[in-house]
Write a protein that holds these residues in place. Structure first.
Motif, mmCIF file in Angstrom:
data_model
loop_
_atom_site.group_PDB
_atom_site.id
_atom_site.type_symbol
_atom_site.label_atom_id
_atom_site.label_comp_id
_atom_site.label_asym_id
_atom_site.label_seq_id
_atom_site.Cartn_x
_atom_site.Cartn_y
_atom_site.Cartn_z
ATOM 1 N N ARG A 125 14.032 -11.611 -8.236
ATOM 2 C CA ARG A 125 14.222 -11.386 -6.799
ATOM 3 C C ARG A 125 14.508 -9.913 -6.520
ATOM 4 O O ARG A 125 13.945 -9.307 -5.600
ATOM 5 C CB ARG A 125 15.357 -12.247 -6.261
ATOM 6 N N VAL A 126 15.358 -9.307 -7.355
ATOM 7 C CA VAL A 126 15.676 -7.888 -7.193
ATOM 8 C C VAL A 126 14.408 -7.050 -7.354
ATOM 9 O O VAL A 126 14.140 -6.146 -6.559
ATOM 10 C CB VAL A 126 16.760 -7.461 -8.212
ATOM 11 N N TRP A 127 13.631 -7.358 -8.380
ATOM 12 C CA TRP A 127 12.419 -6.587 -8.657
ATOM 13 C C TRP A 127 11.403 -6.745 -7.529
ATOM 14 O O TRP A 127 10.848 -5.755 -7.035
ATOM 15 C CB TRP A 127 11.844 -7.022 -9.999
ATOM 16 N N VAL A 128 11.137 -7.970 -7.100
ATOM 17 C CA VAL A 128 10.107 -8.180 -6.077
ATOM 18 C C VAL A 128 10.542 -7.599 -4.736
ATOM 19 O O VAL A 128 9.701 -7.167 -3.940
ATOM 20 C CB VAL A 128 9.710 -9.672 -5.954
ATOM 21 N N THR A 129 11.836 -7.527 -4.479
ATOM 22 C CA THR A 129 12.309 -6.915 -3.239
ATOM 23 C C THR A 129 11.899 -5.443 -3.185
ATOM 24 O O THR A 129 11.442 -4.951 -2.146
ATOM 25 C CB THR A 129 13.834 -7.051 -3.123
ATOM 26 N N VAL A 130 12.015 -4.752 -4.310
ATOM 27 C CA VAL A 130 11.588 -3.351 -4.358
ATOM 28 C C VAL A 130 10.071 -3.263 -4.178
ATOM 29 O O VAL A 130 9.573 -2.379 -3.466
ATOM 30 C CB VAL A 130 12.022 -2.682 -5.682
ATOM 31 N N VAL A 131 9.335 -4.170 -4.787
ATOM 32 C CA VAL A 131 7.873 -4.158 -4.647
ATOM 33 C C VAL A 131 7.488 -4.369 -3.188
ATOM 34 O O VAL A 131 6.585 -3.693 -2.670
ATOM 35 C CB VAL A 131 7.230 -5.231 -5.561
ATOM 36 N N LEU A 132 8.179 -5.244 -2.493
ATOM 37 C CA LEU A 132 7.901 -5.464 -1.072
ATOM 38 C C LEU A 132 8.210 -4.202 -0.262
ATOM 39 O O LEU A 132 7.488 -3.869 0.690
ATOM 40 C CB LEU A 132 8.705 -6.653 -0.553
ATOM 41 N N GLU A 133 9.273 -3.501 -0.629
ATOM 42 C CA GLU A 133 9.588 -2.241 0.045
ATOM 43 C C GLU A 133 8.496 -1.195 -0.215
ATOM 44 O O GLU A 133 8.161 -0.418 0.683
ATOM 45 C CB GLU A 133 10.940 -1.710 -0.433
ATOM 46 N N MET A 134 7.962 -1.186 -1.430
ATOM 47 C CA MET A 134 6.864 -0.262 -1.747
ATOM 48 C C MET A 134 5.650 -0.575 -0.874
ATOM 49 O O MET A 134 5.004 0.344 -0.339
ATOM 50 C CB MET A 134 6.505 -0.370 -3.234
ATOM 51 N N GLU A 135 5.337 -1.854 -0.733
ATOM 52 C CA GLU A 135 4.201 -2.245 0.104
ATOM 53 C C GLU A 135 4.420 -1.814 1.555
ATOM 54 O O GLU A 135 3.501 -1.307 2.202
ATOM 55 C CB GLU A 135 3.979 -3.751 0.027
ATOM 56 N N GLN A 136 5.636 -2.004 2.070
ATOM 57 C CA GLN A 136 5.934 -1.610 3.449
ATOM 58 C C GLN A 136 5.838 -0.095 3.613
ATOM 59 O O GLN A 136 5.320 0.402 4.612
ATOM 60 C CB GLN A 136 7.336 -2.098 3.853
ATOM 61 N N PHE A 137 6.323 0.637 2.625
ATOM 62 C CA PHE A 137 6.242 2.098 2.623
ATOM 63 C C PHE A 137 4.794 2.534 2.815
ATOM 64 O O PHE A 137 4.505 3.442 3.593
ATOM 65 C CB PHE A 137 6.804 2.600 1.282
ATOM 66 N N LEU A 138 3.887 1.877 2.107
ATOM 67 C CA LEU A 138 2.472 2.234 2.182
ATOM 68 C C LEU A 138 1.828 1.745 3.479
ATOM 69 O O LEU A 138 0.973 2.435 4.051
ATOM 70 C CB LEU A 138 1.731 1.683 0.972
ATOM 71 N N ARG A 139 2.217 0.564 3.952
ATOM 72 C CA ARG A 139 1.666 0.071 5.224
ATOM 73 C C ARG A 139 2.032 1.018 6.372
ATOM 74 O O ARG A 139 1.265 1.188 7.311
ATOM 75 C CB ARG A 139 2.165 -1.333 5.522
ATOM 76 N N ASP A 140 3.227 1.628 6.263
ATOM 77 C CA ASP A 140 3.669 2.569 7.294
ATOM 78 C C ASP A 140 2.942 3.913 7.179
ATOM 79 O O ASP A 140 3.072 4.759 8.063
ATOM 80 C CB ASP A 140 5.176 2.810 7.193
ATOM 81 N N GLY A 141 2.212 4.116 6.075
ATOM 82 C CA GLY A 141 1.486 5.373 5.885
ATOM 83 C C GLY A 141 2.407 6.556 5.620
ATOM 84 O O GLY A 141 2.065 7.696 5.928
ATOM 85 N N THR A 142 3.550 6.294 5.051
ATOM 86 C CA THR A 142 4.547 7.340 4.810
ATOM 87 C C THR A 142 4.039 8.355 3.792
ATOM 88 O O THR A 142 3.452 8.005 2.778
ATOM 89 C CB THR A 142 5.860 6.704 4.303
ATOM 90 N N ARG A 143 4.310 9.611 4.078
ATOM 91 C CA ARG A 143 3.954 10.706 3.161
ATOM 92 C C ARG A 143 5.257 11.397 2.781
ATOM 93 O O ARG A 143 5.660 12.376 3.420
ATOM 94 C CB ARG A 143 2.982 11.675 3.817
ATOM 95 N N ASP A 144 5.886 10.874 1.725
ATOM 96 C CA ASP A 144 7.169 11.408 1.259
ATOM 97 C C ASP A 144 7.271 11.166 -0.245
ATOM 98 O O ASP A 144 7.781 10.129 -0.687
ATOM 99 C CB ASP A 144 8.316 10.710 2.003
ATOM 100 N N PRO A 145 6.767 12.113 -1.046
ATOM 101 C CA PRO A 145 6.770 11.916 -2.506
ATOM 102 C C PRO A 145 8.157 11.664 -3.091
ATOM 103 O O PRO A 145 8.299 10.869 -4.019
ATOM 104 C CB PRO A 145 6.165 13.220 -3.041
ATOM 105 N N ALA A 146 9.188 12.299 -2.552
ATOM 106 C CA ALA A 146 10.545 12.098 -3.086
ATOM 107 C C ALA A 146 11.008 10.661 -2.841
ATOM 108 O O ALA A 146 11.594 10.019 -3.727
ATOM 109 C CB ALA A 146 11.514 13.096 -2.458
#
Length: 178
Positions: A115-136
């Protein structure tokens, strides 16, 4: 009649020996059956754990490729969000049944770490859906993903009584102009 009485202790001994032998064989067979059954369930749990990790890894690889398109990740094979969409959808569809199998077969500790791991993966997906450009910020998500993955693998090893593994971070050559 006295001959029968004289042989009665021997006959009783034979009956007791036969019953003892029978019960010893039954007990041994039952123990072997339980050991074999436990081994089969362990093999099935390991397969479920591996399938779930593999499914998440597919999503993460695609996410890194899309992040590379946005300039957040050094992945050498960038994908546009449009190109990645069908593959991400397929990975998400595969994640659901693998997650259900994990809920059914996994230990509570492994399920919690998943659950902890997949929560981060879901955040990664949302980060990309938002089109965020922030390498850090992307690197922070990658570090959290690696921590979640390491926690999941440690819980799996503990559940299956596997020897401890290494949390090796491979040093890959930098990707860029030479």
């Amino acid at each position: 009649m006295s001959a029968f009485i004289q042989q009665l202790p021997a006959l009783i001994g034979v009956v007791i020996g036969a019953l003892g032998s029978y019960f010893a064989v039954v007990r041994s067979d039952r123990a072997r059956f339980h050991r074999e059954q436990a081994a089969r369930w362990e093999e099935r749990r390991l397969a479920v754990y591996i399938d779930y990790a593999r499914t998440l890894k597919k999503t993460i690889t695609l996410a890194c490729r899309v992040a590379s398109h946005f300039g957040n990740d050094p992945h050498p094979h960038p994908l546009t969000p449009e190109e990645a969409a069908p593959q991400l959808a397929a990975a998400t569809l595969a994640r659901d049944p693998d997650g259900e199998a994990l809920l059914l077969m996994g230990s509570p500790e492994v399920v919690e770490k998943a659950r902890v791991w997949v929560t981060v993966v879901l955040e990664m997906e949302q980060f990309l859906r938002d089109g965020t450009r922030d390498p850090a910020a992307w690197q922070g998500l990658l570090e959290r993903h690696r921590g979640g993955r390491d926690g999941y693998y440690a819980a799996v090893r503990e559940d299956l009584a596997l020897p401890p593994g290494l949390t090796v971070r491979w040093q890959l050559p930098s990707v860029g102009p030479s």
